[in-house]
Design a protein around this motif. Structure first.
Motif, mmCIF file in Angstrom:
data_model
loop_
_atom_site.group_PDB
_atom_site.id
_atom_site.type_symbol
_atom_site.label_atom_id
_atom_site.label_comp_id
_atom_site.label_asym_id
_atom_site.label_seq_id
_atom_site.Cartn_x
_atom_site.Cartn_y
_atom_site.Cartn_z
ATOM 1 N N VAL A 67 0.824 -1.199 0.000
ATOM 2 C CA VAL A 67 0.000 0.000 0.000
ATOM 3 C C VAL A 67 0.859 1.248 0.000
ATOM 4 O O VAL A 67 0.562 2.218 -0.666
ATOM 5 N N SER A 68 1.960 1.235 0.746
ATOM 6 C CA SER A 68 2.783 2.418 0.862
ATOM 7 C C SER A 68 3.480 2.781 -0.450
ATOM 8 O O SER A 68 4.014 3.858 -0.584
ATOM 9 N N SER A 69 3.468 1.881 -1.421
ATOM 10 C CA SER A 69 4.072 2.185 -2.716
ATOM 11 C C SER A 69 3.112 2.965 -3.608
ATOM 12 O O SER A 69 3.490 3.439 -4.672
ATOM 13 N N ARG A 70 1.866 3.113 -3.176
ATOM 14 C CA ARG A 70 0.861 3.847 -3.946
ATOM 15 C C ARG A 70 0.743 5.270 -3.414
ATOM 16 O O ARG A 70 0.981 5.537 -2.241
ATOM 17 N N SER A 71 0.327 6.181 -4.294
ATOM 18 C CA SER A 71 0.155 7.565 -3.874
ATOM 19 C C SER A 71 -1.188 7.741 -3.178
ATOM 20 O O SER A 71 -2.070 6.869 -3.238
ATOM 21 N N LEU A 72 -1.355 8.868 -2.543
ATOM 22 C CA LEU A 72 -2.623 9.186 -1.896
ATOM 23 C C LEU A 72 -3.768 9.167 -2.905
ATOM 24 O O LEU A 72 -4.854 8.663 -2.626
ATOM 25 N N LEU A 73 -3.497 9.711 -4.084
ATOM 26 C CA LEU A 73 -4.530 9.753 -5.119
ATOM 27 C C LEU A 73 -4.913 8.339 -5.560
ATOM 28 O O LEU A 73 -6.094 8.052 -5.801
ATOM 29 N N ASP A 74 -3.933 7.447 -5.641
ATOM 30 C CA ASP A 74 -4.225 6.056 -5.999
ATOM 31 C C ASP A 74 -5.183 5.427 -4.989
ATOM 32 O O ASP A 74 -6.112 4.698 -5.358
ATOM 33 N N ILE A 75 -4.956 5.693 -3.709
ATOM 34 C CA ILE A 75 -5.790 5.120 -2.661
ATOM 35 C C ILE A 75 -7.204 5.683 -2.729
ATOM 36 O O ILE A 75 -8.191 4.951 -2.603
ATOM 37 N N VAL A 76 -7.315 6.995 -2.964
ATOM 38 C CA VAL A 76 -8.636 7.623 -3.069
ATOM 39 C C VAL A 76 -9.393 7.054 -4.268
ATOM 40 O O VAL A 76 -10.578 6.708 -4.163
ATOM 41 N N GLU A 77 -8.719 6.946 -5.394
ATOM 42 C CA GLU A 77 -9.370 6.466 -6.615
ATOM 43 C C GLU A 77 -9.839 5.019 -6.490
ATOM 44 O O GLU A 77 -10.837 4.633 -7.110
ATOM 45 N N SER A 78 -9.149 4.220 -5.712
ATOM 46 C CA SER A 78 -9.486 2.800 -5.608
ATOM 47 C C SER A 78 -10.566 2.515 -4.563
ATOM 48 O O SER A 78 -11.022 1.382 -4.433
ATOM 49 N N ASN A 79 -10.987 3.547 -3.808
ATOM 50 C CA ASN A 79 -11.970 3.365 -2.751
ATOM 51 C C ASN A 79 -13.329 3.896 -3.212
ATOM 52 O O ASN A 79 -13.523 5.100 -3.354
ATOM 53 N N SER A 80 -14.276 3.009 -3.410
ATOM 54 C CA SER A 80 -15.593 3.417 -3.903
ATOM 55 C C SER A 80 -16.337 4.296 -2.905
ATOM 56 O O SER A 80 -17.215 5.078 -3.294
ATOM 57 N N ASP A 81 -16.003 4.207 -1.629
ATOM 58 C CA ASP A 81 -16.665 5.022 -0.625
ATOM 59 C C ASP A 81 -16.132 6.451 -0.611
ATOM 60 O O ASP A 81 -16.619 7.289 0.146
#
Length: 209
Positions: A67-81
């Motif tokens: 997870v830490s290899s992904r950017s903040l934007l990647d995490i936001v985009e991958s979360n449907s909520d």
């Protein structure tokens, strides 16, 4: 008689060599002893804590490292909520900031949080004429630095990228920032940390949207 001084000198050298050979192999110079004492001090004074940034980026699990290899934007985009939050970030041009080096702390409102907004405010979030005010609204959810829940101290005041202040309150297992409670804490990324919150942090001047 002239040979006697040479014999005595030679005998003295032999004695010095014998003495040197009899010394323990771990005999150290003054500098070596001082260095070794310094090493022993580190070992006996307790474990040396890792630097905070290293400990947070690599909490110790394979999943956390991934997870830490992904950017903040990647995490936001991958979360449907977080789809409404993501859509506003893209439309208002704030998304690029969350792809930068950072680090940032992002307080991401859920879908339910946006549904709790007054209809007059929610209906105008997508309006191009309110783009700058929406940017201020979104920037009120971004804080410079990487702040995990363990970093957030009760009573601390946080300054957002929008220039507003949010007070931290910690009660038992709950962490509240402003009037929002963190629901899912410490989403680690390569450029910061994301906390999912249950309210939209609307600055006073944005309520006029």
């Amino acid at each position: 008689m002239r040979a006697i001084p040479y014999i005595l000198t030679f005998s003295a050298l032999v004695m010095l060599l014998i003495t040197a050979c009899d010394q323990p192999k771990d005999t150290q110079t003054g500098n070596e002893v001082a260095l070794q004492e310094g090493v022993n001090a580190l070992q006996t004074d307790g474990p040396v804590e890792p630097q905070a940034s290293t400990a947070r980026q690599i909490p110790g699990s394979n999943e956390a490292s991934r997870v830490s290899s992904r950017s903040l934007l990647d995490i936001v985009e991958s979360n449907s909520d977080l789809s409404t939050f993501n859509s506003l970030l893209q439309k208002a041009g704030v998304a690029e900031s969350l792809s930068g080096t950072g680090p940032y702390t992002v307080l991401a409102p859920t879908e339910a949080a946006f549904l709790e907004l007054p209809d007059s405010l929610r209906d105008n979030l997508d309006s191009p004429k309110h783009r700058e005010l929406v940017q201020q609204l979104l920037n009120n959810h971004i804080i410079a630095g990487r702040l995990t829940t363990s970093d957030l101290q009760d009573g601390a005041i946080l300054k957002t990228a929008a220039g507003h202040q949010l007070k931290v309150a910690k009660r038992n297992d709950k962490v509240q920032i402003g009037h929002a409670v963190i629901e899912k804490p410490d989403g680690m990324s390569s450029n910061g940390v994301l906390h999912t919150i249950n309210k939209v942090l609307v600055p006073l001047k944005e309520t006029a949207l």
